[in-house]
Design a protein around this motif. Structure first.
Motif, PDB file in Angstrom:
ATOM      1  N   ASP A  66      -0.150  -3.861  -3.411  1.00 33.90           N
ATOM      2  CA  ASP A  66       1.223  -3.863  -3.884  1.00 33.90           C
ATOM      3  C   ASP A  66       1.598  -2.419  -4.194  1.00 33.90           C
ATOM      4  OD1 ASP A  66       0.027  -3.219  -6.331  1.00 33.90           O
ATOM      5  OD2 ASP A  66       0.087  -5.289  -7.050  1.00 33.90           O
ATOM      6  N   VAL A  67       2.844  -2.199  -4.556  1.00 40.46           N
ATOM      7  CA  VAL A  67       3.340  -0.844  -4.769  1.00 40.46           C
ATOM      8  C   VAL A  67       2.592  -0.150  -5.908  1.00 40.46           C
ATOM      9  CG1 VAL A  67       5.346   0.531  -5.454  1.00 40.46           C
ATOM     10  CG2 VAL A  67       5.616  -1.335  -3.814  1.00 40.46           C
ATOM     11  N   ALA A  68       2.315  -0.886  -6.974  1.00 38.90           N
ATOM     12  CA  ALA A  68       1.636  -0.274  -8.126  1.00 38.90           C
ATOM     13  C   ALA A  68       0.235   0.192  -7.750  1.00 38.90           C
ATOM     14  CB  ALA A  68       1.580  -1.270  -9.282  1.00 38.90           C
ATOM     15  N   ARG A  69      -0.494  -0.656  -6.994  1.00 36.95           N
ATOM     16  CA  ARG A  69      -1.842  -0.262  -6.603  1.00 36.95           C
ATOM     17  C   ARG A  69      -1.808   0.911  -5.629  1.00 36.95           C
ATOM     18  NH1 ARG A  69      -6.184  -3.384  -3.044  1.00 36.95           N
ATOM     19  NH2 ARG A  69      -7.977  -2.096  -3.511  1.00 36.95           N
ATOM     20  N   LEU A  70      -0.873   0.880  -4.700  1.00 37.65           N
ATOM     21  CA  LEU A  70      -0.734   1.993  -3.764  1.00 37.65           C
ATOM     22  C   LEU A  70      -0.400   3.292  -4.496  1.00 37.65           C
ATOM     23  CD1 LEU A  70       1.153   0.498  -0.686  1.00 37.65           C
ATOM     24  CD2 LEU A  70      -1.000   1.759  -0.647  1.00 37.65           C
ATOM     25  N   GLN A  71       0.438   3.173  -5.517  1.00 36.52           N
ATOM     26  CA  GLN A  71       0.806   4.369  -6.286  1.00 36.52           C
ATOM     27  C   GLN A  71      -0.414   4.997  -6.923  1.00 36.52           C
ATOM     28  OE1 GLN A  71       0.887   4.964  -9.771  1.00 36.52           O
ATOM     29  NE2 GLN A  71       2.066   6.874  -9.712  1.00 36.52           N
ATOM     30  N   ALA A  72      -1.303   4.180  -7.471  1.00 37.02           N
ATOM     31  CA  ALA A  72      -2.509   4.698  -8.107  1.00 37.02           C
ATOM     32  C   ALA A  72      -3.422   5.356  -7.089  1.00 37.02           C
ATOM     33  CB  ALA A  72      -3.240   3.562  -8.822  1.00 37.02           C
TER      34      ALA A  72
END
Length: 480
Positions: A66-72
């Motif tokens: 998801d976007v949050a995991r990709l951001q990390a």
């Protein structure tokens, strides 16, 4: 690892957000602002490619994106990608002028001068008195002459360059007489015979490895002799049945034959170090006064300044050297001169030098002061690395480094880490040494005698708290 089924893989793939959606998300806006769109996009695509490859290989540990995991993931990759390869480290090796760790640390006066040169135009080659083009060496020529007693000076990018330029300008296609005991090799495979060859000069060896007499020089002088040369032994010393000829005797012989004498002092010092309890080293002024026509030495060793090679001596010879085509290729830029001048200025007040010149302050630091630092750091390090190691504060010996006074040592203090069971701990110590090197600010020590040794001579008060904080934060759970 179990295989991911086809249906599971298709479901995972279907849930991967599009690149456009990820880049437009608020989570990625901050990354784009910090690193730029192009770089974030490149790293994001790499992350997605890596995830797809892992999923398609059947890696059961792959989970939905998801976007949050990709951001990390992307944020971590960007931090690694943009981290400077040149990092500040803690030099706990016990070698003050450590070639691999940047040698001399500059005093505040030099740092401020470099900052000004970085951000403001300066009269690098502009004569403010005449309003015409000037010579960059003029910025330090008079000051170097005052401190060394030499008639003139020029500056190049290191001492190897200074030797190469001197030989190229004065001895091309001619002979240079050097004692066999002075044909040194120093770090980086710098060899005097090789430098002579590259300069187009022919080496004429005299004497033997351990004994050279004045008559050896005298008998070697011939019609093709360009100059006589003495070379500082730098990183080794010959003891026992030895003899070498002093600069004064060589100069008298050379001048009687109409020849110049060049002396490569290597590290080179401008003051007598004995007054601070350090070993004796011949100064540049003493070498000039002994009759040397040219003296070459480093700026970033005992002098305590930036990397540079200084050539000082007779005005006519310096003028000839400066006209050589290599001089332009080897000259220094404004940052070196901006750092060098304030360091030289400090030598005008020698009674305050041990306080102001970083190199001298570290070399003269009292062992008791270092011991107190070791006793403060020891319990923190012991708690951080656990019971499988024993950390003791112990006396040790530091080295000056960079070929300066190679057989002399300085009483110091530090931390010695051994395995708690007293057995040889090669793998354990190597693992701990690696962990120290991987800290946010790497800690560089040395392994010797079945122990990891951290000499605290170069750990000044300003850095001690930072080291303690890092140990508490990063060394918990060190590998056994």
């Amino acid at each position: 690892m179990s295989d991911v089924s086809g249906s599971e893989l298709r479901a995972l793939m279907a849930r991967v957000p599009s690149v456009e959606k990820v880049m437009a998300s608020p989570e990625f806006a901050a990354l784009v602002d910090a690193y730029g769109r192009s770089q974030v996009l490149t790293v994001l695509r790499d992350a997605l490619d890596h995830w797809r490859a892992s999923a398609q290989s059947g890696d059961a540990s792959v989970s939905a994106l998801d976007v949050a995991r990709l951001q990390a993931v992307v944020d971590s990759a960007l931090r690694r990608r943009n981290r400077s390869r040149l990092q500040s480290v803690f030099n706990l090796t016990g070698t003050v002028l450590h070639t691999n760790l940047g040698r001399a640390l500059l005093p505040d006066e030099a740092v401020q001068s470099v900052m000004k040169a970085l951000t403001q135009p300066a009269n690098l080659e502009f004569d403010l008195d005449s309003g015409k083009r000037g010579d960059r060496d003029d910025l330090v020529d008079e000051l170097i002459g005052e401190l060394t007693g030499a008639e003139a000076a020029t500056v190049v990018n290191n001492n190897a360059a200074a030797v190469l330029l001197t030989l190229s300008a004065l001895a091309s296609k001619k002979e240079v007489i050097v004692s066999r005991g002075e044909l040194v090799e120093i770090g980086g495979a710098f060899r005097i015979p090789d430098i002579m060859s590259r300069a187009g000069a022919r080496l004429r060896e005299v004497g033997t490895t351990n004994r050279t007499h004045l008559k050896d020089y005298e008998e070697a002088i011939g019609p093709r002799t360009a100059l006589l040369m003495k070379v500082h032994a730098s990183n080794y010393a010959i003891s026992g049945f030895t003899k070498e000829v002093g600069v004064d005797a060589i100069a008298s012989l050379a001048h009687a034959r109409g020849l110049p004498v060049a002396v490569d002092l290597g590290s080179g010092t401008l003051v007598d170090l004995v007054q601070w309890g350090l070993p004796r080293e011949t100064t540049v002024r003493e070498t000039v006064e002994a009759g040397a026509d040219l003296v070459t030495f480093s700026g970033d060793k005992l002098l305590g300044g930036p990397q540079a090679g200084l050539i000082v001596g007779r005005r006519d010879l310096i003028a000839k050297i400066k006209k050589h085509p290599l001089k332009r290729a080897l000259r220094v830029g404004k940052l070196t001169l901006a750092a060098l001048e304030p360091v030289l200025q400090l030598y005008r007040a020698p009674e305050k030098l041990a306080e102001r010149l970083t190199t001298l302050r570290l070399l003269t630091r009292a062992a008791d002061d270092i011991r107190l630092a070791a006793e403060r750091v020891q319990p923190v390090l012991q708690r951080a690395i656990g019971e499988r190691y024993a950390v003791l504060a112990e006396p040790m010996f530091s080295q000056i480094g960079s070929g300066a006074l190679p057989v002399d040592v300085l009483p110091s203090y530090g931390l010695v880490i051994r395995t708690a069971d007293g057995k040889r701990g090669g793998r354990q110590l190597l693992a701990l040494e690696k962990l120290l090197r991987e800290m946010a600010r790497p800690v560089i020590g040395r392994i010797a005698d079945d122990a990891l040794r951290l000499d605290l001579r170069c750990l000044e008060a300003a850095d001690e708290l930072q080291l303690i904080d890092q140990l508490i934060e990063q060394l918990k759970g060190a590998p056994a």
